[in-house]
Design an enzyme around this catalytic site. Structure first.
Site, PDB file in Angstrom:
ATOM      1  N   ASN A  90      -9.151   1.869   9.915  1.00  0.00           N
ATOM      2  CA  ASN A  90      -8.371   1.509  11.092  1.00  0.00           C
ATOM      3  C   ASN A  90      -8.905   2.225  12.325  1.00  0.00           C
ATOM      4  O   ASN A  90      -9.418   1.614  13.258  1.00  0.00           O
ATOM      5  CB  ASN A  90      -6.904   1.838  10.862  1.00  0.00           C
ATOM      6  CG  ASN A  90      -5.969   1.292  11.940  1.00  0.00           C
ATOM      7  OD1 ASN A  90      -4.778   1.128  11.726  1.00  0.00           O
ATOM      8  ND2 ASN A  90      -6.473   0.985  13.130  1.00  0.00           N
ATOM      9  N   THR A  91      -8.807   3.551  12.322  1.00  0.00           N
ATOM     10  CA  THR A  91      -9.107   4.330  13.517  1.00  0.00           C
ATOM     11  C   THR A  91     -10.524   4.122  14.018  1.00  0.00           C
ATOM     12  O   THR A  91     -10.751   4.039  15.228  1.00  0.00           O
ATOM     13  CB  THR A  91      -8.872   5.829  13.237  1.00  0.00           C
ATOM     14  OG1 THR A  91      -7.578   6.009  12.678  1.00  0.00           O
ATOM     15  CG2 THR A  91      -8.977   6.640  14.514  1.00  0.00           C
ATOM     16  N   LYS A 140       0.879  -1.172   0.000  1.00  0.00           N
ATOM     17  CA  LYS A 140       0.000   0.000   0.000  1.00  0.00           C
ATOM     18  C   LYS A 140       0.918   1.223   0.000  1.00  0.00           C
ATOM     19  O   LYS A 140       1.648   1.467   0.964  1.00  0.00           O
ATOM     20  CB  LYS A 140      -0.914   0.014   1.221  1.00  0.00           C
ATOM     21  CG  LYS A 140      -1.807   1.245   1.259  1.00  0.00           C
ATOM     22  CD  LYS A 140      -2.538   1.378   2.582  1.00  0.00           C
ATOM     23  CE  LYS A 140      -3.209   2.749   2.647  1.00  0.00           C
ATOM     24  NZ  LYS A 140      -3.772   3.039   3.988  1.00  0.00           N
ATOM     25  N   ALA A 149      -9.619   5.229   4.168  1.00  0.00           N
ATOM     26  CA  ALA A 149      -9.421   6.332   5.115  1.00  0.00           C
ATOM     27  C   ALA A 149     -10.636   7.231   5.262  1.00  0.00           C
ATOM     28  O   ALA A 149     -11.372   7.476   4.311  1.00  0.00           O
ATOM     29  CB  ALA A 149      -8.205   7.182   4.738  1.00  0.00           C
ATOM     30  N   GLY A 150     -10.807   7.709   6.482  1.00  0.00           N
ATOM     31  CA  GLY A 150     -11.820   8.713   6.778  1.00  0.00           C
ATOM     32  C   GLY A 150     -13.173   8.181   7.184  1.00  0.00           C
ATOM     33  O   GLY A 150     -14.053   8.959   7.564  1.00  0.00           O
ATOM     34  N   GLY A 195      -8.114   9.234   9.689  1.00  0.00           N
ATOM     35  CA  GLY A 195      -8.408   9.390  11.107  1.00  0.00           C
ATOM     36  C   GLY A 195      -9.487  10.384  11.459  1.00  0.00           C
ATOM     37  O   GLY A 195      -9.754  10.610  12.631  1.00  0.00           O
TER      38      GLY A 195
END
Length: 257
Positions: A206-207, A96, A184-185, A157
């Site tokens: 992830n977050t 990635k 993401a996001g 994040g």
């Protein structure tokens, strides 16, 4: 079932491995999510001493495909060097690719991203580029040899969800045969479902899971959201309309006089 570089993956949910309260909770989150791919930062491993060996053992026990990333790299040279470390450590051609161009938003550097992608694909890597929803940038990455695109939903994040639906729809429509992952996001399962309803092949986050009060429950919630969104996309949903249309026909209705 999603396919990336000829490899089929049963789950359309990808999970990151950072920021979890403990290794045990990370494992629980992956088990309940059914995620088929785990992203791993090379910085979690120390090249020679293998100081991150225990972490790597945990990831291997999850039984998922590993997608190393170049998280935190701000230059082409740094990203390419990190990718080579990842190939040696994890014995995979997958990478990635992140080349960060803006410190506050973590927006990719489009020029560095394309250059690094070209170098790595020429060297035999199978590159998953973290990019924006820019159609021109997407085309340049494909020309550089990438066979997957990973547009952001929002800055890493933030949990803001899909902040540019028009841009994402345009990118998806422009390259209908290219596997795409919204990366993401995302903050809620409903946002993942929306991405899947738009025809994206997978989501990566992830977050939103790692920082939830109950990461394992949130991971399962995202898995259900991804499944629901994909089912809706495959079911060919109705087109929205401005005028109301009765779901019950008027034929045969009793009229009072």
């Amino acid at each position: 079932m999603a396919e990336f570089y000829g490899t089929e993956v049963a789950s359309r949910l990808m999970l990151g491995t950072a920021q979890y309260p403990s290794p045990a909770i990370l494992e629980q989150a992956f088990r309940r999510s059914g995620a088929g791919i785990a992203t791993v930062s090379v910085r979690r491993e120390a090249g020679g001493e293998r100081a991150g060996g225990a972490f790597w053992d945990l990831v291997r026990q999850l039984g998922v495909k590993v997608l190393p990333n170049t998280a935190g790299c701000h230059s082409v040279r740094e990203a390419v060097t990190t990718a080579h470390m990842a190939r040696e450590l994890f014995d995979t051609k997958w990478i990635k690719l992140e080349v960060i161009g803006h410190a506050d938003t973590l927006q990719p550097d489009p020029f560095g991203l394309v250059e690094a992608a070209r170098i790595l694909t020429d060297d035999g890597f199978e590159v998953f580029p973290y990019t924006t929803e820019d159609v021109v940038l997407g085309e340049r990455l494909l020309e550089a040899g990438c066979k997957v695109l990973m547009p952001w939903g929002a800055p890493i994040g933030t949990g803001l969800g899909l902040t540019n639906i028009y841009g994402l729809r345009t990118l998806r429509a422009q390259f209908p045969d290219i596997p795409m992952v919204v990366d993401a996001g995302l903050g809620l399962p409903s946002q993942a479902a929306m991405a899947m309803e738009m025809g994206f092949d997978a989501v990566l986050l992830n977050t939103a899971v790692a920082k939830a009060g109950d990461p394992a429950a949130m991971a399962e919630g995202f898995a259900l959201g991804v499944k629901a969104g994909r089912l809706a996309f495959e079911a060919d949903p109705m087109e929205p309309r401005d005028m109301a249309a009765p779901s019950t026909p008027l034929i045969g209705k009793a009229f009072l006089t």
